[in-house]
Design a protein around this motif. Structure first.
Motif, PDB file in Angstrom:
ATOM      1  N   TRP A 703       0.807  -1.218   0.000  1.00 22.34           N
ATOM      2  CA  TRP A 703       0.000   0.000   0.000  1.00 22.34           C
ATOM      3  C   TRP A 703       0.839   1.266   0.000  1.00 22.34           C
ATOM      4  N   ILE A 704       1.848   1.327   0.853  1.00 20.21           N
ATOM      5  CA  ILE A 704       2.636   2.558   0.925  1.00 20.21           C
ATOM      6  C   ILE A 704       4.001   2.329   0.290  1.00 20.21           C
ATOM      7  N   TRP A 705       4.850   1.541   0.924  1.00 18.94           N
ATOM      8  CA  TRP A 705       6.206   1.348   0.408  1.00 18.94           C
ATOM      9  C   TRP A 705       6.437  -0.101  -0.022  1.00 18.94           C
ATOM     10  N   GLY A 706       7.141  -0.249  -1.133  1.00 22.16           N
ATOM     11  CA  GLY A 706       7.726  -1.560  -1.393  1.00 22.16           C
ATOM     12  C   GLY A 706       8.777  -1.850  -0.347  1.00 22.16           C
ATOM     13  N   SER A 707       9.598  -0.828  -0.066  1.00 19.82           N
ATOM     14  CA  SER A 707      10.589  -0.950   1.011  1.00 19.82           C
ATOM     15  C   SER A 707      10.924   0.434   1.543  1.00 19.82           C
ATOM     16  N   TRP A 708      11.100   0.495   2.853  1.00 13.07           N
ATOM     17  CA  TRP A 708      11.619   1.685   3.532  1.00 13.07           C
ATOM     18  C   TRP A 708      12.806   1.219   4.357  1.00 13.07           C
ATOM     19  N   ILE A 709      13.937   1.875   4.164  1.00 15.43           N
ATOM     20  CA  ILE A 709      15.110   1.560   4.978  1.00 15.43           C
ATOM     21  C   ILE A 709      15.699   2.865   5.498  1.00 15.43           C
ATOM     22  N   ARG A 710      16.380   2.761   6.647  1.00 13.04           N
ATOM     23  CA  ARG A 710      17.057   3.930   7.197  1.00 13.04           C
ATOM     24  C   ARG A 710      18.423   3.499   7.714  1.00 13.04           C
ATOM     25  N   GLY A 711      19.429   4.311   7.418  1.00 12.76           N
ATOM     26  CA  GLY A 711      20.769   4.042   7.914  1.00 12.76           C
ATOM     27  C   GLY A 711      21.725   3.782   6.784  1.00 12.76           C
ATOM     28  N   GLY A 712      22.874   3.271   7.128  1.00 12.37           N
ATOM     29  CA  GLY A 712      23.849   2.997   6.082  1.00 12.37           C
ATOM     30  C   GLY A 712      25.133   2.412   6.660  1.00 12.37           C
ATOM     31  N   ASP A 713      25.917   1.760   5.833  1.00 16.82           N
ATOM     32  CA  ASP A 713      25.620   1.556   4.420  1.00 16.82           C
ATOM     33  C   ASP A 713      24.540   0.478   4.252  1.00 16.82           C
ATOM     34  N   ILE A 714      23.562   0.772   3.400  1.00 19.98           N
ATOM     35  CA  ILE A 714      22.547  -0.201   3.021  1.00 19.98           C
ATOM     36  C   ILE A 714      22.444  -0.153   1.504  1.00 19.98           C
ATOM     37  N   TRP A 715      22.664  -1.291   0.873  1.00 20.48           N
ATOM     38  CA  TRP A 715      22.742  -1.338  -0.585  1.00 20.48           C
ATOM     39  C   TRP A 715      21.797  -2.397  -1.137  1.00 20.48           C
ATOM     40  N   PHE A 716      21.128  -2.060  -2.239  1.00 21.60           N
ATOM     41  CA  PHE A 716      20.211  -2.968  -2.933  1.00 21.60           C
ATOM     42  C   PHE A 716      20.832  -3.384  -4.263  1.00 21.60           C
ATOM     43  N   CYS A 719      17.014  -5.879  -7.469  1.00 22.82           N
ATOM     44  CA  CYS A 719      15.721  -5.907  -6.794  1.00 22.82           C
ATOM     45  C   CYS A 719      14.647  -5.348  -7.729  1.00 22.82           C
ATOM     46  N   ALA A 720      13.402  -5.557  -7.360  1.00 22.10           N
ATOM     47  CA  ALA A 720      12.287  -5.057  -8.168  1.00 22.10           C
ATOM     48  C   ALA A 720      11.209  -4.494  -7.258  1.00 22.10           C
ATOM     49  N   PHE A 721      10.625  -3.389  -7.711  1.00 17.88           N
ATOM     50  CA  PHE A 721       9.575  -2.702  -6.961  1.00 17.88           C
ATOM     51  C   PHE A 721       8.436  -2.430  -7.941  1.00 17.88           C
ATOM     52  N   VAL A 722       7.289  -3.059  -7.681  1.00 15.89           N
ATOM     53  CA  VAL A 722       6.221  -3.094  -8.672  1.00 15.89           C
ATOM     54  C   VAL A 722       4.877  -2.742  -8.025  1.00 15.89           C
ATOM     55  N   ASP A 723       4.168  -1.796  -8.605  1.00 14.41           N
ATOM     56  CA  ASP A 723       2.789  -1.480  -8.179  1.00 14.41           C
ATOM     57  C   ASP A 723       2.690  -1.061  -6.718  1.00 14.41           C
ATOM     58  N   ASN A 724       3.732  -0.495  -6.178  1.00 17.41           N
ATOM     59  CA  ASN A 724       3.656  -0.001  -4.809  1.00 17.41           C
ATOM     60  C   ASN A 724       3.252   1.473  -4.813  1.00 17.41           C
ATOM     61  N   GLY A 725       2.685   1.944  -3.687  1.00 13.82           N
ATOM     62  CA  GLY A 725       2.436   3.376  -3.582  1.00 13.82           C
ATOM     63  C   GLY A 725       3.717   4.146  -3.819  1.00 13.82           C
ATOM     64  N   ILE A 726       4.768   3.755  -3.115  1.00 11.05           N
ATOM     65  CA  ILE A 726       6.134   4.242  -3.334  1.00 11.05           C
ATOM     66  C   ILE A 726       7.017   3.006  -3.419  1.00 11.05           C
ATOM     67  N   GLY A 727       7.807   2.928  -4.460  1.00  7.99           N
ATOM     68  CA  GLY A 727       8.637   1.737  -4.618  1.00  7.99           C
ATOM     69  C   GLY A 727       9.651   1.591  -3.509  1.00  7.99           C
ATOM     70  N   LEU A 728      10.533   2.598  -3.360  1.00  2.51           N
ATOM     71  CA  LEU A 728      11.635   2.505  -2.405  1.00  2.51           C
ATOM     72  C   LEU A 728      11.951   3.880  -1.848  1.00  2.51           C
ATOM     73  N   THR A 729      11.988   3.952  -0.523  1.00  2.00           N
ATOM     74  CA  THR A 729      12.490   5.137   0.159  1.00  2.00           C
ATOM     75  C   THR A 729      13.712   4.740   0.962  1.00  2.00           C
ATOM     76  N   MET A 730      14.812   5.428   0.723  1.00  2.00           N
ATOM     77  CA  MET A 730      16.047   5.184   1.466  1.00  2.00           C
ATOM     78  C   MET A 730      16.354   6.436   2.280  1.00  2.00           C
ATOM     79  N   ALA A 731      16.192   6.329   3.588  1.00  2.00           N
ATOM     80  CA  ALA A 731      16.428   7.456   4.485  1.00  2.00           C
ATOM     81  C   ALA A 731      17.819   7.333   5.085  1.00  2.00           C
ATOM     82  N   SER A 732      18.482   8.462   5.257  1.00  2.00           N
ATOM     83  CA  SER A 732      19.833   8.425   5.801  1.00  2.00           C
ATOM     84  C   SER A 732      19.794   8.169   7.295  1.00  2.00           C
TER      85      SER A 732
END
Length: 1286
Positions: A703-716, A719-732
């Motif tokens: 419904w909202i995010w395919g994925s939400w992550i916060r921090g680092g290092d975080i690497w994808f 991957c695939a993000f399909v039909d999500n409200g928001i595909g991917l949010t990467m927060a620092s």
């Protein structure tokens, strides 16, 4: 494989013979030789019967072979006692059921049903009974120190995936149902036009022929325009006859009606026919008597189609009112589904579940399997038809095939429950009994291995009572001294009342090939925040519902009404709870691989952090260690149909008890437990970072995010993000300067906005028109909610080699979707070091959209982050301008005269050198700051800061153009203390700043270097010197200041003296800053714009020339994801090219018609159609191919139709190419082409071009396509990469 009756007989005979031959040998030797525990001659046959008062103890010297069902009050096995279930074989109809209120395995006690090498073939059940209010009942199966539990059922495939879409209702376009109930007053004749090929409604209308004759004439015109061959269905509502005039009656008579001339006042009437064939008409009319008892007119018409047959059922009635209805559904109440894996281990009578493949997890459906002689090893037949569509395709290079899980096992653990909720079982939240059984394993057990078991009605809404629970068991693998590491595998856990598998204070457990379906609370649950080295491999979880046990399990209603755990009168908010997750992983050092999280109201997989271990594990790890520990393997997981996010890697739980200052419940979400993930070697921030790798994630329909992550290092990666409200949010990481220099990255990945999986209207919460195709589809939020692929936030985020597909704005629906977008209503910051390279866009009408005030979901678009949006297009693959930046149109802090406007993006492309000037203000921390660039004094930027007033300071984080000058102003008296940080400056970069203060202010200004990497967190201080002119400041090294009384401006040169390393935003020597302590004698508002300008106004200049536009924005060679996102080693693709050249294309332009399959070309000279068929499962070489001269030979038309319908086998890819001309005699063959997926118009113009990729089967895959071009506009060409369905 399930044993046959003959195999069972041979197996039992062998056992009997071995028992005779080896009766005198020790049990240990026998067991090692055969592996079947129930043939041990040392076992004593045991048939204890049923005594619900019996408290049975099996102890030293007692080894029993349980041969029949038994009931006890309790059963305890200890001190060498042993119970083994006799295996009656799969052919036996008898079942051994052991019923008890509780079962305890004590020291040296053993309980066996089958073994690892000799799986149990009969039917066995452990049934735990009793009510919660008995006060003598734990309803548990407990394995204590020294106990052995070995249970092994038949090996059956746990779960697989569809290889073909299962359509709703079993019809290619879905079943159809309409009723006038709830539609308001809809008087007149209702009409539906139904496609004879698919059974789909292609047009509908209503004509109020009671009101006036004009409606009647419109009805006649409508019928006249219906194409020949279409099914026409009519039903009346209320009164249709008063103004039904002759033109309409004539058209209805032509359709075959004989009752229309007799249609009287309020007569219920229904009618079905085929346009052009009145002989098939069926109808019924009932004379009207009264509104209560007249009756129901009903007809059912059956039609044959390529996928089977379907029926059209119409009703019109006067019974306690008037109503009408239409339904279209298959005639057969069964359906064959196609699956990825060999499912011959699944048997008739077994139950399976098809996961939802839409946003709503409730579209999961259960079915029983039927006998199916015609099924292959990859097919099963289900009883009934699906209510919802279940998508089963690899489309747009992403595996979106829905999961199918097995629920039935031959060994079962179950709880016996009451028919409804009672007592204190949280009946305010549940209307059913939630007091099931539970299995608990404690530390020190001797051996526990579970496989092939069904758990149902297990678990309780009681802490510690779960279907499968390893409780404080410590290390259960080789580390703990187990030569056979502990595992649970091939379990089917469904309709349970508290979780699926709980791993509590336990390390090294393998959970594999398990299905968890329709359960309460977190399903796969790692509890206290220190569980490590566990492996969750190839498990399926779906329909995970809220429970009451922890705040994170609860929904909002539970949260607000359960207050026993809070302090005082505090009323919990929705944010304290609402975290229920299919996989709840409370420590990163665990492997989560090959799993599917297929439906939760909140999260699919949530890596959440305990600042320190909680519960009985408190003190097991140092504080902060979990959020600094490197991530285990996170590989090839699928997350879909979740209410908030598919994958979340962020956040924490409250690890302290409630107090007056912190009244929130223990373990509620957030409230001091929020984590910022920063993985380093050995969880030590002074050692190198260890990037958290997320590989092969497929996130869809969240419904909202395919994925939400916060921090680092975080690497994808991949991957695939399909039909999500928001595909991917990467927060620092966010907190300054905590672990600065970390990044979030993604590469070789695919983002899709509107896939071919359109969903099902009947199960959709939001249904509206798509933007990429004018086709209705399910949507994650309102019909005006913008879909975004990559959400640019914080940073630095680095996106390289990603493909974006099928994004489009839909202004007509006020929906402003885009492949990339900046984080909306963003109070925080964006960094100019975030960048994108090698991006590829495929069928994308909207690459990026920056929003605007008042647009849906954008709010007023006036938060600090909204104003300072920026993204660096390194190579021009996004904008066409290499080394350019996308910024907001009103951001004059970074604009220059060379910028290029992009109004359709609501953005601007600029070139330049950019950094950030972070301003921290204290005393007060509540002011708004206005920053003015001297080149654009009429366009100040006002920032409010993101921090709450409870903080000791406020922080403003604008992006600035380097080597330029600015002034800073306030909406009150200037703060007494200000810190200015040059962020993302390289050595020698500078900006000149004039800060507004009241006259007479005195200053203490210092240059400081914050050596935060030093374990003592030191500050190096150096006093800045006052000078007498602005020129002195400009010529200086950044450690001089000048206060100009006439303008009220304190001038400084903010300059970086050291280089940065890697992605650090501070220098390698620490974070440089200027500290200003001001002593003010006036309370005047510190806004000096009127005195600063025009004195310090300068002419705008373009310091970095804007590059030329490059065509790579439209044709980027080597850009995008390098391969499909399909993690199936057996998956193969077929590359096909179909070219059709008509007469003019052949003889005037020199083109040739051909079909090419994986490099093999079919291009023999022919006129008319070339038809080539391939096995869609294997891609086997074409053995069915023919040419048909439908232009020159009249008989070729029927021959081609017969070839498609009767020669080409089911599940075939069908390739079609026209050469020269084909239209003169083509008629029935065109209908046959429609049956394999062709859409109108199918018939070509004279000497036209026609190429097609079709499919012969019971549905139409999304890769079906055709190109039909008039003569002179060809050739028609198709290139397709088709995923095989094996």
């Amino acid at each position: 494989m399930v044993a046959t009756a003959e195999e069972d007989w041979l197996r039992m005979a062998t056992r009997a013979l071995l028992a005779v031959l080896l009766f005198s040998l020790p049990a240990l030797i026998f067991s090692q030789h055969t592996g079947c525990p129930d043939v041990d001659p040392a076992l004593t046959p045991w048939n204890p019967g049923h005594d619900p008062t019996a408290q049975v103890v099996v102890g030293r010297g007692q080894s029993y072979l349980l041969q029949s069902s038994a009931t006890f009050f309790s059963l305890e096995i200890k001190d060498g006692g042993r119970i083994v279930f006799a295996d009656l074989g799969s052919a036996s109809t008898n079942e051994i059921v052991l019923r008890s209120r509780e079962v305890t395995l004590g020291s040296e006690g053993e309980f066996h049903i089958g073994s690892e090498t000799c799986p149990y073939q009969g039917k066995a059940t452990v049934s735990l009974y009793g009510r919660k209010d008995d006060q003598k009942n734990s309803k548990q199966f407990m394995v204590m120190a020294g106990g052995t539990l070995e249970i092994h059922g038949q090996h059956k495939l746990a779960w697989t995936q569809l290889t073909q879409t299962v359509p709703a209702g079993g019809l290619p376009k879905g079943a159809y149902y309409y009723t006038s109930n709830g539609q308001g007053w809809v008087r007149g004749i209702h009409l539906r036009v139904i496609d004879e090929i698919t059974g789909a409604v292609v047009d509908s209308a209503r004509f109020d022929t009671y009101a006036d004759a004009e409606n009647s004439r419109s009805l006649a015109t409508f019928i006249d325009q219906v194409p020949s061959g279409k099914i026409v269905a009519l039903a009346t509502f209320d009164e249709p006859s008063r103004n039904l005039e002759d033109s309409a009656k004539e058209k209805l008579r032509e359709l075959g009606s004989v009752e229309v001339d007799s249609l009287g006042i309020r007569n219920p009437w229904v009618f079905v026919s085929v346009k052009g064939d009145p002989s098939v008409a069926v109808e019924q009319r009932i004379p009207y008597t009264d509104t209560e008892t007249t009756g129901t007119a009903t007809v059912t018409a059956v039609f044959d189609a390529f996928f089977g047959s379907f029926k059209v059922v119409l009703k019109s009635e006067w019974l306690a009112g008037t109503r009408c209805s239409f339904s279209i559904e298959p005639t057969a109440d069964e359906y064959v589904i196609n699956l990825k894996d060999d499912v011959t281990s699944w048997q008739p009578g077994d139950h399976i579940v098809l996961a939802s493949t839409d946003y709503n997890m409730e579209q999961a459906e259960e079915f029983q399997l039927l006998p199916c002689q015609e099924c292959s090893s990859h097919q099963v037949k289900i009883s009934g038809t699906t209510e919802y569509m279940h998508f089963g395709e690899i489309t747009d290079d992403v595996d979106l095939r829905g999961e199918v899980g097995l629920l039935t096992r031959n060994i079962k653990f179950q709880g016996e429950v009451e028919d409804s909720c009672y007592g204190d079982n949280f009946c305010q939240f549940f209307d059913y009994d939630t007091y099931g059984g539970h299995l608990k394993v404690l530390q020190g057990f001797k051996n526990v291995h579970l496989s092939g078991i069904e758990f149902t009605r297990m678990g309780q809404q009681v802490q510690g009572s779960y279907p499968v629970h390893f409780h404080m068991a410590g290390d259960v693998d080789e580390v703990g001294g187990y030569s056979r590491p502990t595992y649970v595998r091939e379990l089917s856990i469904h309709h349970c009342f508290s979780r699926c598998v709980t791993i509590h204070g336990t390390h090294g457990l393998l959970v594999q090939d398990t299905v968890g379906y329709d359960t309460l609370g977190h399903c796969y649950f790692l509890e206290d925040g220190w569980e490590q080295r566990n492996v969750l491999d190839h498990n399926l979880g779906l329909v995970t519902r809220p429970g009451t046990l922890l705040p994170s399990d609860r929904d909002t209603n539970m949260c607000r009404n359960m207050r026993d755990g809070v302090y005082g009168d505090y009323v919990p908010t929705a944010g304290d709870c609402n975290g229920v997750s299919t996989f709840w992983i409370a420590h990163p050092n665990n492997d989560v691989i090959n799993n599917a999280a297929a439906g939760s109201p909140v999260m699919g997989i949530w890596f959440i952090f305990h600042r320190e271990p909680t519960g009985p594990s408190a003190g097991a790890l140092p504080k902060w260690e979990a959020e600094r520990t490197p991530l285990g393997r996170l590989y090839n997981n699928r997350v879909h149909s979740n209410g908030r996010a598919g994958l979340m890697l962020d956040g924490g739980v409250k690890t302290t008890q409630p107090t007056a200052n912190s009244p929130y419940e223990y373990l509620s979400i957030g409230h001091g437990g929020g984590a910022r993930y920063k993985p380093h070697q050995n969880a030590d921030l002074s050692q190198p970072r260890v990037p958290a790798m997320i590989e092969g994630l497929i996130a869809s329909k969240n419904w909202i995010w395919g994925s939400w992550i916060r921090g680092g290092d975080i690497w994808f990666d991949k991957c695939a993000f399909v039909d999500n409200g928001i595909g991917l949010t990467m927060a620092s990481e966010g907190a300054f300067p905590n672990d600065e220099g970390s990044t979030q990255r993604i590469w070789n990945s695919i983002f899709i906005g509107e896939s071919e999986n359109v969903g099902t209207e009947s199960g959709a919460r939001v249904w509206g028109m798509g933007g990429v195709k004018p086709v209705e589809r399910s949507l994650p939020h309102g019909t005006n909610h913008p879909l975004v692929g990559l959400d640019v936030y914080d940073g630095p985020i680095l996106a390289d080699g990603c493909t974006f597909k099928r994004y489009a704005t839909a202004p007509e629906y006020d929906r402003w979707s885009s492949a990339l977008g900046f984080h909306r209503t963003n109070t925080w910051q964006n960094t100019p070091t975030s960048n994108i390279t090698r991006a590829k866009f495929d069928n994308v009408q909207s690459r990026m959209f920056l929003g605007g005030p008042g647009l849906p979901s954008f709010g007023q678009n006036n938060k600090d982050g909204d104003k300072t949006n920026i993204l660096h297009d390194l190579d021009g693959s996004l904008t066409g301008y290499p080394d350019s930046y996308i910024v907001g149109p009103d951001n004059y802090l970074v604009r220059n005269p060379g910028c290029v406007e992009k109004p359709e993006w609501r953005g601007t492309f600029c070139s330049g050198k950019y950094g950030q000037l972070w301003v921290q203000a204290k005393l007060p921390n509540t002011l708004k700051m206005s920053l003015v660039r001297d080149e654009y004094p009429d366009h100040p930027m006002t920032l409010a800061g993101p921090l709450s007033h409870a903080n000791s300071y406020q922080q403003y984080q604008p992006v600035v153009t380097l080597d330029t000058s600015y002034t800073i102003h306030w909406d009150g008296r200037a703060p007494e203390q200000i810190f200015l940080y040059p962020i993302n400056f390289n050595s020698g970069d500078w900006v000149r700043v004039g800060l507004c203060y009241p006259p007479g202010t005195t200053f203490d200004v210092r240059y400081q270097r914050h050596e935060y990497r030093n374990q003592w967190n030191k500050y190096q201080n150096e006093d800045a010197q006052a000078v007498s002119s602005l020129a002195d400041v400009e010529a200086g090294d950044g450690k001089l200041f000048y206060f100009e009384e006439s303008t009220g401006l304190l001038f400084l040169k903010i300059r970086a003296n050291y280089d940065r390393e890697g992605d650090s935003y501070c220098s390698n020597m620490g974070c440089e800053r200027i500290r200003i302590a001001a002593t003010m004698t006036s309370d005047a508002v510190s806004n000096c714009m009127s005195t600063a300008y025009p004195k310090y106004s300068v002419t705008p200049t373009e310091t970095v020339p804007m590059p030329s536009f490059l065509s790579m924005a439209h044709d980027c060679t080597g850009c995008g994801a390098t391969e499909p996102i399909v993690y199936d080693v057996n998956q193969k693709f077929l590359e096909v090219t179909v070219v059709s050249a008509g007469y003019n294309e052949m003889w005037q332009q020199g083109h040739r018609s051909f079909i090419e399959i994986d490099g093999v070309r079919y291009d023999s000279h022919y006129r008319g159609f070339l038809v080539v068929a391939l096995d869609a499962l294997t891609g086997a070489a074409a053995t069915h191919h023919e040419t048909f001269d439908t232009h020159g030979q009249s008989g070729a038309d029927v021959a081609m139709a017969n070839f498609i319908r009767n020669v080409i086998p089911q599940n075939s890819i069908v390739l079609v190419s026209v050469s020269d001309a084909s239209s003169q005699h083509a008629q029935e063959c065109l209908t046959a082409l429609r049956e394999i997926g062709a859409q109108e118009p199918v018939k070509t113009d004279f000497r036209g071009n026609f190429a097609m990729v079709g499919f012969k089967g019971t549905f139409w895959p999304s890769w079906i396509q055709q190109v039909n071009l008039p003569s002179g506009q060809g050739p028609a060409q198709i290139y397709a990469k088709i995923p095989l369905m094996a």
